[in-house]
Write a protein that holds these residues in place. Sequence first.
Motif, PDB file in Angstrom:
ATOM      1  N   LYS A   1       0.813  -1.209   0.000  1.00 17.19           N
ATOM      2  CA  LYS A   1       0.000   0.000   0.000  1.00 17.19           C
ATOM      3  C   LYS A   1       0.848   1.260   0.000  1.00 17.19           C
ATOM      4  CE  LYS A   1      -3.687   2.121   2.759  1.00 17.19           C
ATOM      5  NZ  LYS A   1      -4.503   1.946   3.961  1.00 17.19           N
ATOM      6  N   ARG A   2       0.513   2.194  -0.897  1.00 14.04           N
ATOM      7  CA  ARG A   2       1.103   3.534  -0.942  1.00 14.04           C
ATOM      8  C   ARG A   2      -0.015   4.491  -0.583  1.00 14.04           C
ATOM      9  NH1 ARG A   2       5.262   6.339  -3.318  1.00 14.04           N
ATOM     10  NH2 ARG A   2       6.092   4.413  -4.175  1.00 14.04           N
ATOM     11  N   GLU A   3       0.254   5.439   0.320  1.00  6.10           N
ATOM     12  CA  GLU A   3      -0.799   6.350   0.739  1.00  6.10           C
ATOM     13  C   GLU A   3      -0.325   7.795   0.769  1.00  6.10           C
ATOM     14  OE1 GLU A   3      -2.154   4.922   4.555  1.00  6.10           O
ATOM     15  OE2 GLU A   3      -0.134   4.810   5.333  1.00  6.10           O
ATOM     16  N   THR A   4      -1.230   8.682   0.385  1.00  6.52           N
ATOM     17  CA  THR A   4      -0.996  10.118   0.465  1.00  6.52           C
ATOM     18  C   THR A   4      -2.005  10.689   1.455  1.00  6.52           C
ATOM     19  OG1 THR A   4      -0.143  10.272  -1.779  1.00  6.52           O
ATOM     20  CG2 THR A   4      -0.993  12.305  -0.797  1.00  6.52           C
TER      21      THR A   4
ATOM     22  N   THR B   1       3.340  11.761   1.384  1.00  5.74           N
ATOM     23  CA  THR B   1       3.111  10.436   0.812  1.00  5.74           C
ATOM     24  C   THR B   1       4.026   9.425   1.488  1.00  5.74           C
ATOM     25  OG1 THR B   1       2.426  11.357  -1.308  1.00  5.74           O
ATOM     26  CG2 THR B   1       3.174   9.074  -1.322  1.00  5.74           C
TER      27      THR B   1
ATOM     28  N   ALA C   1       5.535   5.627   1.097  1.00  6.91           N
ATOM     29  CA  ALA C   1       5.778   4.501   0.196  1.00  6.91           C
ATOM     30  C   ALA C   1       5.667   3.191   0.975  1.00  6.91           C
ATOM     31  CB  ALA C   1       7.178   4.626  -0.418  1.00  6.91           C
ATOM     32  N   PRO C   2       5.413   2.091   0.286  1.00 10.12           N
ATOM     33  CA  PRO C   2       5.405   0.786   0.963  1.00 10.12           C
ATOM     34  C   PRO C   2       6.737   0.559   1.693  1.00 10.12           C
ATOM     35  CG  PRO C   2       4.578   0.566  -1.271  1.00 10.12           C
ATOM     36  CD  PRO C   2       5.121   1.965  -1.147  1.00 10.12           C
TER      37      PRO C   2
ATOM     38  N   SER D   1      -5.136   6.217  -1.346  1.00 14.11           N
ATOM     39  CA  SER D   1      -4.143   5.151  -1.380  1.00 14.11           C
ATOM     40  C   SER D   1      -4.486   4.120  -2.436  1.00 14.11           C
ATOM     41  CB  SER D   1      -4.057   4.464  -0.008  1.00 14.11           C
ATOM     42  OG  SER D   1      -5.198   3.675   0.236  1.00 14.11           O
ATOM     43  N   THR D   2      -3.530   3.221  -2.629  1.00 11.00           N
ATOM     44  CA  THR D   2      -3.820   2.025  -3.387  1.00 11.00           C
ATOM     45  C   THR D   2      -4.814   1.218  -2.551  1.00 11.00           C
ATOM     46  OG1 THR D   2      -1.842   1.005  -2.442  1.00 11.00           O
ATOM     47  CG2 THR D   2      -1.604   2.050  -4.604  1.00 11.00           C
TER      48      THR D   2
END
Length: 115
Positions: A41-44, A75, A77-78, A97-98
């Motif tokens: 998961k990548r989240e902003t 943001t 990153a994983p 996010s993804t």
Amino acid sequence: MQIIEKPWGREEVLEQNDRYMVKRLTMFNGHRCSLQLHQHKRETIYVLSGKLTLVYGEDANALEKSVYAAGESFTLAPGIVHRMQAEYGDCVYLEASTPEMDDVIRLSDDYQRAE
């Protein structure tokens, strides 16, 4: 809209599909989420109101701390170890996010949810 009550506040799932998800989160003053990381998961995060403290780093033993106010974003990153905290009053923020909602590895948790 799905509302998920958390011990630190609440998550409101505004959109979830196979490409992305968007949540509005409310974190209550004096609370914090798990110290965690995501494998995929990548989240902003975008702060809507209040101040949000981010504790983060590549290793749980070497963490940095930053404070974000309304209108600011960051943001993750994983693989980045992180935790959000509301140290200056209630905070409301968006998370885009993804879509991997269950991709969380809790390293420590104030509410005994760590794995």
